[in-house]
Structures are given as structure tokens and as C-alpha cells.
Design a protein around this motif. Structure first.
Motif, PDB file in Angstrom:
ATOM      1  N   GLN A 188       1.026  -1.308   0.221  1.00  0.00           N
ATOM      2  CA  GLN A 188      -0.016  -0.037  -0.609  1.00  0.00           C
ATOM      3  C   GLN A 188       0.749   0.866   0.004  1.00  0.00           C
ATOM      4  N   ASN A 189       2.091   1.443   0.254  1.00  0.00           N
ATOM      5  CA  ASN A 189       3.142   2.473   0.471  1.00  0.00           C
ATOM      6  C   ASN A 189       3.869   2.016  -0.250  1.00  0.00           C
ATOM      7  N   ASN A 190       4.763   3.191  -1.158  1.00  0.00           N
ATOM      8  CA  ASN A 190       5.541   2.527  -2.369  1.00  0.00           C
ATOM      9  C   ASN A 190       7.220   2.995  -1.048  1.00  0.00           C
ATOM     10  N   ILE A 191       7.375   3.066  -0.176  1.00  0.00           N
ATOM     11  CA  ILE A 191       8.179   3.774   0.388  1.00  0.00           C
ATOM     12  C   ILE A 191       8.277   2.829   1.750  1.00  0.00           C
ATOM     13  N   VAL A 192       7.633   1.966   2.175  1.00  0.00           N
ATOM     14  CA  VAL A 192       6.941   1.100   2.801  1.00  0.00           C
ATOM     15  C   VAL A 192       7.633  -0.075   1.936  1.00  0.00           C
ATOM     16  N   HIS A 193       7.340   0.194   0.809  1.00  0.00           N
ATOM     17  CA  HIS A 193       8.137  -1.421  -0.316  1.00  0.00           C
ATOM     18  C   HIS A 193       9.207  -0.860  -0.438  1.00  0.00           C
ATOM     19  N   LEU A 194       9.955  -0.082  -0.819  1.00  0.00           N
ATOM     20  CA  LEU A 194      11.579   0.089  -0.864  1.00  0.00           C
ATOM     21  C   LEU A 194      11.869   0.335  -0.094  1.00  0.00           C
ATOM     22  N   LEU A 195      11.777   0.357   0.939  1.00  0.00           N
ATOM     23  CA  LEU A 195      12.476   0.045   2.774  1.00  0.00           C
ATOM     24  C   LEU A 195      12.263  -1.491   3.189  1.00  0.00           C
ATOM     25  N   GLU A 196      11.690  -2.200   2.602  1.00  0.00           N
ATOM     26  CA  GLU A 196      11.365  -3.601   2.688  1.00  0.00           C
ATOM     27  C   GLU A 196      12.853  -4.038   1.617  1.00  0.00           C
ATOM     28  N   HIS A 197      12.568  -4.043   0.323  1.00  0.00           N
ATOM     29  CA  HIS A 197      13.904  -4.810  -0.321  1.00  0.00           C
ATOM     30  C   HIS A 197      15.177  -3.577   0.468  1.00  0.00           C
ATOM     31  N   ILE A 198      15.714  -2.616   0.308  1.00  0.00           N
ATOM     32  CA  ILE A 198      16.824  -2.151   1.156  1.00  0.00           C
ATOM     33  C   ILE A 198      17.350  -3.445   1.970  1.00  0.00           C
ATOM     34  N   CYS A 199      16.012  -3.149   3.205  1.00  0.00           N
ATOM     35  CA  CYS A 199      16.591  -4.627   3.961  1.00  0.00           C
ATOM     36  C   CYS A 199      16.732  -6.043   3.687  1.00  0.00           C
ATOM     37  N   PHE A 200      15.844  -6.314   2.676  1.00  0.00           N
ATOM     38  CA  PHE A 200      16.476  -7.895   2.460  1.00  0.00           C
ATOM     39  C   PHE A 200      17.775  -6.883   1.641  1.00  0.00           C
ATOM     40  N   LEU A 201      18.146  -6.408   0.576  1.00  0.00           N
ATOM     41  CA  LEU A 201      19.152  -6.356   0.429  1.00  0.00           C
ATOM     42  C   LEU A 201      20.446  -6.451   1.616  1.00  0.00           C
ATOM     43  N   GLY A 202      20.283  -5.911   2.357  1.00  0.00           N
ATOM     44  CA  GLY A 202      21.497  -5.479   3.029  1.00  0.00           C
ATOM     45  C   GLY A 202      21.853  -6.316   4.450  1.00  0.00           C
ATOM     46  N   THR A 203      20.223  -6.711   4.813  1.00  0.00           N
ATOM     47  CA  THR A 203      20.802  -7.817   5.308  1.00  0.00           C
ATOM     48  C   THR A 203      21.483  -9.049   5.073  1.00  0.00           C
ATOM     49  N   ALA A 204      21.119  -9.248   3.692  1.00  0.00           N
ATOM     50  CA  ALA A 204      21.892 -10.662   3.112  1.00  0.00           C
ATOM     51  C   ALA A 204      23.122 -10.086   2.595  1.00  0.00           C
ATOM     52  N   LEU A 205      23.643  -8.959   1.974  1.00  0.00           N
ATOM     53  CA  LEU A 205      24.791  -8.687   1.660  1.00  0.00           C
ATOM     54  C   LEU A 205      25.481  -8.966   3.280  1.00  0.00           C
TER      55      LEU A 205
END
Length: 306
Positions: free
Chosen positions: A163-180
Motif C-alpha cells: 500500500q505504501n511505495n516508501i515502505v516497499h522500497l524500505l523492505e527491499h533495502i532491508c532484504f538486500l542489506g541483511t543479505a549482504l
């Protein structure tokens, strides 16, 4: 919506595109600005590092800017494909690129010296760096990686990402960051050396894989849809039911991820065995190697006939 229409829908998020271009430019500048006084094998290795890094950036774009992103708004399966590409494909490729030193070299020297000098001289920054040093420990990374994975799949927060693009982008940043962070515990780099041995890394990968697959099995075997955003859409694409979509998403998180973790486990185990074999040097008996004991003649001279 037909497949040709879907495949033509590429999105354009300036923050993602600019971030990818900036990372690629810094890496290229850092790699070509370095002086390579090394053997050809070393240069070839650096080329493979660069290829892996650029491929990782390509998969970031594929996950977040391609029609996969458009389909993820209507199908949980494609949302899971996004997560798979970021966590299990893009992140390990970026770490294989050994980016830390190369990206740092890509920053202009004057700016690098000025910035690093100020950061090193700032007491607050030094205190913060000391406090955050625990983030690189394997146990901490293990907890952060799995907590992030489970938290973002909590129904309330997951629905919010749709529902919120900013939260969606934050989700992807968290996934990529923790995966790194996770893959930096498994893959060797010049500046960031994993604290685990190869055998410990193999076990580490197995434990993380087992914990993450629990969530995948939950998606597959839960008898009802978990996310209202996918359970009550205005239309269902390609005749998929909400529960069937959820089960396929769970299978995507389960089977391909299991194979990718299995590949990482196999590589770590192979390196552990190779390292053990190199370290397994025969112990001399009385200061004389075993082979010399069976080659010595009567007068103490090596005799090949005996």
C-alpha cells in the motif's frame, strides 16, 4: 492482462536507477584506477570479481524495475521472486565482486582523504563505529538476517508494503542489506574476512537454510491466505486462486533457495576439505621423512634399488 502487455511494463524508480549507476561508476573507477603489478592469474580473478559485481547490479534492476515488479503487485509468487533475486542472487554476486576496497578507490582521492580524515578524527563517529562493530559477528548477522526475513513477512507489515511505495522500497533495502551481511560471512573478501572457517561456514549455511525454509513450508501448508492484499484483489491474473498463489510462492522460497544454499554449502565444504588436505603434512620420524627411510642403503646412502 496479456503476457506481451505485462512484459512491456518496465518501471523507473530514480532512487534505484541512480543508486545502481553510481555503484557501477564507482566500481569501474576504482578498478581501472588501481595499479595492477600482479600476475595474469590475479588480473583474471579481478575480472571475474567485476563480472560478478555488475551481474549483481543487473539482478537488482531485474528484481525492482522489470515487469517482475509490476506482477508483484497482483501475485504473491512474483513478490517472492523479487525477494529471491535480491537475497539469493544479487547479494552473493555483489559480495563476490569484492566491492569494499574497489568502491572506496572509486571515490576521488582528495574527497576520500578529507572525508575519512574527518570521520577518523570525530570522537562520536569512533564511538559509534566501536558500538556497531558487533554487527559483523556471525551470531549477530544470523539473528539480524532471520529477524528481518520473518518480520517483513508479518501479515500487517507485508500488506503495508503493498500500500505504501516508501515502505516497499524500505523492505527491499532491508532484504538486500541483511543479505549482504549474511553472504559476507560466507564469501571471502580482501577487506572483510569472515570470522568462520570453511567448515563452520558450511554448517552456518545449513542452519540458516533450515530456519528460512520453516517460513517457506508455512506458506505452502497453511490452509488459508495470509495476506488480504492478495486474498481479495480486484481481479486474479491467469486464473490463480489466492491460496494457490501463496502455495506457489512458498515453493519458490523453498525449492530454489534450498538448491542455492546447497551450492554454497558444497563450495564451503569443498574448500574446507582442500584446506585440511593442504595442512595434512606427513610428520617426520626422527627428523627423516617417511620416503627417506625406505630409500637409504647400508652405508646411509640413498639407494634406489632397495
Amino acid at each position: 492482462m496479456s503476457w506481451p502487455a505485462v512484459l512491456g511494463q518496465w518501471s523507473f524508480d530514480p532512487s534505484i536507477v541512480i543508486g545502481v549507476i553510481l555503484a557501477a561508476a564507482l566500481y569501474w573507477r576504482g578498478q581501472h584506477g588501481a595499479v595492477h603489478v600482479v600476475a595474469s592469474r590475479r588480473v583474471a580473478a579481478r575480472r571475474w570479481n567485476a563480472l560478478a559485481f555488475y551481474a549483481g547490479l543487473g539482478f537488482v534492476v531485474l528484481a525492482l524495475e522489470s515487469p517482475i515488479d509490476v506482477l508483484s503487485a497482483d501475485l504473491f509468487t512474483f513478490h517472492m521472486v523479487q525477494h529471491l533475486l535480491l537475497i539469493m542472487v544479487a547479494a552473493p554476486l555483489l559480495v563476490l565482486g569484492d566491492p569494499s576496497v574497489t568502491l572506496l578507490r572509486g571515490i576521488p582521492l582528495s574527497l576520500r582523504r578529507r572525508t575519512l580524515g574527518r570521520l577518523a578524527g570525530n570522537r562520536g563517529i569512533r564511538w559509534l563505529g566501536h558500538r556497531l562493530s558487533w554487527l559483523i559477528y556471525p551470531r549477530t548477522v544470523f539473528m539480524i538476517f532471520l529477524a528481518d526475513l520473518y518480520l517483513w513477512h508479518w501479515s500487517w507489515l507485508f500488506n503495508l508494503t503493498l500500500q505504501n511505495n516508501i515502505v516497499h522500497l524500505l523492505e527491499h533495502i532491508c532484504f538486500l542489506g541483511t543479505a549482504l551481511l549474511f553472504w559476507s560471512q560466507v564469501i571471502d573478501q580482501r577487506a572483510l574476512h569472515p570470522r568462520l572457517s570453511y567448515a563452520q561456514r558450511a554448517l552456518y549455511v545449513v542452519i540458516v537454510a533450515a530456519c528460512s525454509n520453516v517460513l517457506a513450508m508455512y506458506f505452502v501448508f497453511t490452509p488459508k491466505p495470509l495476506y488480504t492484499a492478495y486474498a481479495h484483489p480486484l481481479h486474479r491474473l491467469y486464473g490463480m486462486t489466492p491460496l494457490g498463489d501463496q502455495q506457489i510462492a512458498g515453493a519458490v522460497m523453498w525449492v530454489p533457495v534450498l538448491f542455492l544454499f546447497g551450492g554454497a554449502f558444497a563450495v564451503c565444504l569443498y574448500k574446507a576439505l582442500a584446506q585440511s588436505e593442504r595442512e595434512d603434512i606427513p610428520v617426520p620420524v626422527g627428523g627423516t621423512p617417511y620416503s627417506m627411510l625406505f630409500m637409504t642403503g647400508e652405508n646411509g646412502v640413498i639407494d634406489s634399488a632397495h
